[in-house]
Design an enzyme around this catalytic site. Structure first.
Site, PDB file in Angstrom:
ATOM      1  N   GLY A  12       0.611  -1.114  -0.333  1.00 12.15           N
ATOM      2  CA  GLY A  12      -0.090   0.274  -0.181  1.00 12.15           C
ATOM      3  C   GLY A  12       0.745   0.944   0.101  1.00 12.15           C
ATOM      4  CG  ASP A  13       0.636   3.700   2.041  1.00  9.34           C
ATOM      5  OD1 ASP A  13       0.002   4.148   2.336  1.00  9.34           O
ATOM      6  OD2 ASP A  13       1.030   2.861   3.836  1.00  9.34           O
ATOM      7  N   GLY A  15       1.523   5.553  -3.789  1.00 12.36           N
ATOM      8  CA  GLY A  15       1.041   6.299  -4.225  1.00 12.36           C
ATOM      9  C   GLY A  15       0.106   6.204  -6.123  1.00 12.36           C
ATOM     10  CE  LYS A  16      -3.479   1.666  -4.303  1.00 11.60           C
ATOM     11  NZ  LYS A  16      -2.466   1.957  -2.864  1.00 11.60           N
ATOM     12  N   GLY A  40      -6.201   5.779   2.082  1.00 13.52           N
ATOM     13  CA  GLY A  40      -5.978   6.863   1.876  1.00 13.52           C
ATOM     14  C   GLY A  40      -5.098   7.961   0.755  1.00 13.52           C
ATOM     15  CG  HIS A  41      -6.209   6.514  -2.987  1.00 10.17           C
ATOM     16  ND1 HIS A  41      -7.006   5.718  -3.012  1.00 10.17           N
ATOM     17  CD2 HIS A  41      -5.612   5.171  -2.142  1.00 10.17           C
ATOM     18  CE1 HIS A  41      -6.900   4.028  -3.524  1.00 10.17           C
ATOM     19  NE2 HIS A  41      -6.050   4.147  -2.581  1.00 10.17           N
ATOM     20  NE  ARG A 143     -23.095 -18.168   6.243  1.00 12.03           N
ATOM     21  CZ  ARG A 143     -22.733 -19.153   6.242  1.00 12.03           C
ATOM     22  NH1 ARG A 143     -23.256 -20.087   5.196  1.00 12.03           N
ATOM     23  NH2 ARG A 143     -22.082 -19.950   6.875  1.00 12.03           N
ATOM     24  CD  GLN A 224      -6.142  -1.039   1.718  1.00  9.03           C
ATOM     25  OE1 GLN A 224      -7.572  -1.867   1.270  1.00  9.03           O
ATOM     26  NE2 GLN A 224      -6.807  -0.163   1.989  1.00  9.03           N
ATOM     27  CB  THR A 239      -6.128  -5.523   4.710  1.00 11.65           C
ATOM     28  OG1 THR A 239      -7.594  -4.671   4.518  1.00 11.65           O
ATOM     29  CG2 THR A 239      -6.018  -5.203   3.188  1.00 11.65           C
ATOM     30  N   PRO A 304       3.954   6.778  11.618  1.00 16.19           N
ATOM     31  CG  PRO A 304       5.790   7.119  12.788  1.00 16.19           C
ATOM     32  CD  PRO A 304       4.197   6.848  12.848  1.00 16.19           C
ATOM     33  CG  LEU A 332      13.442   7.390  -9.630  1.00 14.38           C
ATOM     34  CD1 LEU A 332      13.870   6.064 -10.032  1.00 14.38           C
ATOM     35  CD2 LEU A 332      13.349   7.270 -11.204  1.00 14.38           C
TER      36      LEU A 332
HETATM   37  P1  IMP Z   1      -6.832  -2.874   8.291  1.00 10.35           P
HETATM   38  O1  IMP Z   1      -6.980  -2.668   6.760  1.00 10.35           O
HETATM   39  O2  IMP Z   1      -7.582  -1.513   9.033  1.00 10.35           O
HETATM   40  O3  IMP Z   1      -7.567  -4.115   9.266  1.00 10.35           O
HETATM   41  O4  IMP Z   1      -4.921  -3.498   8.702  1.00 10.35           O
HETATM   42  C1  IMP Z   1      -4.572  -4.332   8.151  1.00 10.35           C
HETATM   43  C2  IMP Z   1      -3.502  -3.833   7.267  1.00 10.35           C
HETATM   44  O5  IMP Z   1      -2.945  -3.446   6.453  1.00 10.35           O
HETATM   45  C3  IMP Z   1      -2.809  -3.274   8.556  1.00 10.35           C
HETATM   46  O6  IMP Z   1      -1.144  -3.368   8.915  1.00 10.35           O
HETATM   47  C4  IMP Z   1      -2.592  -1.946   7.982  1.00 10.35           C
HETATM   48  O7  IMP Z   1      -0.865  -0.982   8.451  1.00 10.35           O
HETATM   49  C5  IMP Z   1      -2.161  -1.814   6.142  1.00 10.35           C
HETATM   50  N1  IMP Z   1      -3.166  -0.998   5.692  1.00 10.35           N
HETATM   51  C6  IMP Z   1      -4.508  -1.193   5.587  1.00 10.35           C
HETATM   52  N2  IMP Z   1      -4.768   0.273   4.993  1.00 10.35           N
HETATM   53  C7  IMP Z   1      -3.937   0.659   4.339  1.00 10.35           C
HETATM   54  C8  IMP Z   1      -3.299   1.320   3.467  1.00 10.35           C
HETATM   55  O8  IMP Z   1      -4.129   2.433   2.569  1.00 10.35           O
HETATM   56  N3  IMP Z   1      -2.057   1.822   3.228  1.00 10.35           N
HETATM   57  C9  IMP Z   1      -1.112   1.027   3.856  1.00 10.35           C
HETATM   58  N4  IMP Z   1      -1.167  -0.046   4.420  1.00 10.35           N
HETATM   59  C10 IMP Z   1      -2.784   0.350   4.912  1.00 10.35           C
END
Ligand code: IMP
Length: 433
Positions: A12-13, A15-16, A40-41, A143, A224, A239, A304, A332
């Site tokens: 995740g993160d 830069g999508k 969080g985009h 369910r 993610q 996740t 962080p 980059l």
């Molecule tokens: P959850 O999705 O809140 O259940 O978190 C499960 C795992 O996914 C944790 O390690 C979170 O930090 C990670 N995670 C969930 N959403 C993001 C994201 O958008 N960016 C980075 N890590 C994420």
């Protein structure tokens, strides 16, 4: 007919947000298919910064419809807050947003339980975002979940909510020793929000299929990353949804065979938020420099981010499981001035080199990354717009990553602005074809 997916290659993160924003420019429909407001985009438009959590990344584009697909879990309060925040900034959200009635709802008790379970797990915690994502998906699979369309049928909804709360409150009170959740307030507030979004609730699968049939451009927006995917990722530190290409059909109702193009975004190094294995992780001064240079703090939680070198084992594995057509390389520019760069090219476990990406979190935690060192560059590349104008060492670094992944790098992002992007040496000018 044309459909394109953009997903995350790492944890995740990547830069999508920016990439989806630029592709959304030519899209008729942008569809989120998994996750919730754990995402969080970030999109930067001129001097304006938008952080989208639940609403798809085409919302800023006139003429683009945005669908919260059936694979999502939707926190009603978070949805409303995000809608109102955008409306206050002049975005006609109600014109551009639709929500699949089959998507599941995150209620406050899901958030509550998310926190309680993390506490309960102690040192073994996942490090979730605390948004109730896991507990809401767990209810879906059990369910006992409640779907967005259920809110339009107050009596049915009341019955389901009562039954769900009886079970959840038993867990909250008896196992965790916390105060139970209130039923009447929750029911009333949920129905109030339902009224507000009533006109936006649709059969999302039908919407996507007819858009595709009509030859419209459909963009599937991943959240993610592949390594957080429930099945392909570093389980249990993942996740609770299918974040990769495989999640699209289930999470939207669009037939799997209708996906024309699969792209993934990766940083030129690696980050991870939360707990779990991270073979190329750095500690100390280099990690701190990367974190500062890349502003590596979570867009949703502000935590962080853990930082490390580019992990080509992860990238190859993620290219493979997703069957990708191309890669978009981001951040980059962050690597300028780092001196020699390392790339993790394989993993050593005991005396042997592992053939691929191991399934077990314990093995991942014990292995040693094998690195290839590459010369770095010092030049600021944030103003470069052509591959040939990148410093020679930077070009070589990109070529090395491309060769390691066996997938063409279509675009290279060299800064947060919409314009700070260039076409890769083997990239196509039009990503829709
Ligand atoms: P959850 O999705 O809140 O259940 O978190 C499960 C795992 O996914 C944790 O390690 C979170 O930090 C990670 N995670 C969930 N959403 C993001 C994201 O958008 N960016 C980075 N890590 C994420």
């Amino acid at each position: 007919m044309s459909s394109t997916a953009v997903i995350g290659l790492q944890w995740g993160d990547e830069g999508k947000g920016k990439i989806i924003d630029s592709l959304a420019d030519g899209a008729d429909l942008v569809v989120r298919y998994a996750g919730g407001n754990n995402a969080g985009h970030t999109v930067i438009v001129g001097s304006d910064k938008y952080v989208l959590h639940l609403i798809p990344g085409g919302i800023l584009h006139p003429g683009t419809l945005n669908l919260i697909g059936r694979g999502l879990v939707v926190d009603l309060e978070a949805l409303l807050e995000e809608m109102d925040g955008l409306i206050a900034r002049g975005v006609p959200v109600e014109e551009r947003l639709r929500i699949d009635g089959r998507a599941h709802v995150i209620f406050p008790y899901h958030r509550h339980i998310d926190g309680l379970v993390e506490q309960w797990l102690g040192a073994g915690r996942i490090g979730t975002t605390g948004r109730g994502i896991g507990p809401a998906y767990a209810d879906k699979v059990s369910r006992t979940g409640i779907r967005v369309a259920d809110l339009l049928h107050p009596e049915f909804f009341a019955r389901r909510l009562k039954a769900a709360l009886a079970e959840k409150n038993a867990l909250i009170e008896k196992v965790h020793g916390h105060e139970p959740e209130d039923h009447a307030n929750l029911q009333g507030r949920s129905l109030e929000i339902a009224e507000r979004i009533r006109a936006l609730i649709v059969d999302g699968g039908e919407l996507v299929r007819s858009a595709y049939r009509e030859g419209k451009r459909v963009l599937f927006e991943g959240a993610q990353g592949t390594m957080l995917d429930l099945d392909s990722g570093t389980y249990p530190f993942v996740t609770s949804s299918w974040t990769g290409i495989a999640g699209i059909a289930g999470g939207t109702g669009c037939p799997a065979r209708w996906l024309d193009r699969a792209l993934a975004v990766t940083k030129a190094y690696t980050t991870r938020v939360g707990e779990g294995p991270f073979p190329s992780e750095l500690n100390g001064e280099v990690a701190e420099r990367l974190r500062k240079a890349g502003n590596e703090y979570g867009a949703t939680t502000g935590r962080p981010r853990r930082c490390g070198w580019f992990d080509a084992v992860v990238a190859r594995y993620a290219c493979e499981v997703n069957g990708l057509d191309g890669i978009i390389l981001t951040n980059l520019d962050v690597l300028s001035g780092f001196g020699d760069l390392q790339v993790t090219t394989s993993y050593r476990h005991g005396d042997s080199l592992l053939p691929g990406f191991p399934a077990e979190a314990t093995v991942l935690e014990q292995l040693q990354p094998v690195h290839q060192s590459l010369p770095g560059w010092n030049e600021d590349i944030t103003g470069v717009r052509r591959f040939a104008d990148l410093p020679a060492a930077c070009q070589d670094y990109v070529r090395f990553l491309e060769q390691q992944m066996g997938t063409p790098i279509e675009r290279i992002s060299v800064g947060p602005d919409r314009e700070q992007i260039l076409v890769g040496e083997h990239g196509q000018l039009d990503l829709w074809n």
